[in-house]
Enzyme design. Structure first.
Site, short mmCIF file in Angstrom:
data_model
loop_
_atom_site.label_atom_id
_atom_site.label_comp_id
_atom_site.label_asym_id
_atom_site.label_seq_id
_atom_site.Cartn_x
_atom_site.Cartn_y
_atom_site.Cartn_z
CD GLU A 1 -2.94 -1.19 2.26
OE1 GLU A 1 -4.15 -1.37 2.07
OE2 GLU A 1 -2.46 -1.13 3.39
CG ASP B 1 -13.42 -5.82 -0.69
OD1 ASP B 1 -12.26 -5.48 -0.42
OD2 ASP B 1 -14.33 -5.78 0.14
N1 ADE Z 1 -10.03 -3.73 3.35
C1 ADE Z 1 -10.36 -3.95 2.05
N2 ADE Z 1 -11.52 -4.62 1.95
C2 ADE Z 1 -11.93 -4.84 3.23
C3 ADE Z 1 -13.04 -5.49 3.79
N3 ADE Z 1 -13.97 -6.06 3.00
N4 ADE Z 1 -13.15 -5.54 5.13
C4 ADE Z 1 -12.21 -4.97 5.92
N5 ADE Z 1 -11.12 -4.36 5.46
C5 ADE Z 1 -10.98 -4.27 4.12
#
Ligand code: ADE
Length: 236
Positions: A15, A202
């Site tokens: 990151e 996501d």
């Molecule tokens: N970072 C990226 N996606 C995530 C998720 N679904 N839950 C927690 N942290 C995240």
């Protein structure tokens, strides 16, 4: 007047590795197992740290940035799961406030997410810092949108639509991740301005684990580019 030291936190090295690669006069120090990269980015004094995943790692990292490295403001970058239905992979979310969705003393009469000591649920980000980052993010290409809102933090990767529905209902959050709320708490306690800026990887639902892996590195690049343009425009 010397420029303020900017602390930059990413949970995982991918990151922030693009930022570390761009550091001038770079040096690194390890404290409590956390690597801190000092130097300048586009003339701006920075300390880039890889905190590790989760709230305790993030809190230790933020406190060390403030106490040892004298960071005068902190930006947390990386990826997040989208909770708001309009969010798409690649969109950028900027914190208005952070909440800790797994902080739960509800049965003693507190609201969900109540943070003892600060006696609040919402940890408000620095409006000037966030406004600047939002303007820069909106300046990019048309492939993504930029939204401000509440970001929810907890020590779980959310990959289940029932879990995300609870977080939305309790906190009205637009995105979830695992560090921002802890960094926000440390910054509020120390009165250090902060902003969390994350790229959606996501949708925090049953397909989250797969889409996260596909998209995380492209999302991390978008965050790194944004911080580089932030540093370029620094005048104080
Ligand atoms: N970072 C990226 N996606 C995530 C998720 N679904 N839950 C927690 N942290 C995240």
């Amino acid at each position: 007047m010397s420029k303020q030291i900017l602390g930059i936190i990413g949970a995982l090295s991918f990151e922030v590795e693009l930022l570390v690669a761009q550091l001038e006069d770079g040096n690194s120090t390890v404290i409590s197992g956390i690597t801190f990269h000092t130097g300048t980015l586009r003339g701006c004094p920075v300390v880039v740290a890889v905190s590790g995943v989760g709230k305790v790692n993030a809190a230790v990292c933020a406190q060390l940035l403030i106490t040892v490295f004298k960071a005068e403001r902190i930006i947390n970058t990386g990826v997040a799961g989208g909770l708001a239905p309009y969010l798409r992979q690649g969109d950028v979310v900027i914190s208005s406030d952070l909440v800790q969705h797994d902080m739960d003393t509800y049965c003693t009469g507190d609201p969900y997410g109540f943070i003892s000591g600060l006696n609040t649920v919402k940890l408000t980000a620095d409006s000037a810092l966030c406004a600047r980052l939002k303007a820069l993010a909106e300046n990019g290409d048309d492939s993504h949108k930029v939204y401000s809102g509440i970001i929810a933090t907890g020590d779980q990767f959310i990959a289940d639509h029932k879990q995300s529905a609870v977080i939305i209902e309790r906190f009205d959050a637009i995105a979830c991740e695992m560090e921002g709320g802890a960094i926000a708490q440390v910054c509020c306690m120390a009165k250090v301005p902060f902003c969390v800026v994350r790229c959606i990887s996501d949708n925090a639902d049953d397909s989250a684990a797969m889409s996260y892996a596909d998209f995380a590195s492209a999302a991390a690049k978008r965050g790194a580019d944004l911080i580089l343009s932030f540093c370029e425009g620094e005048t104080v």
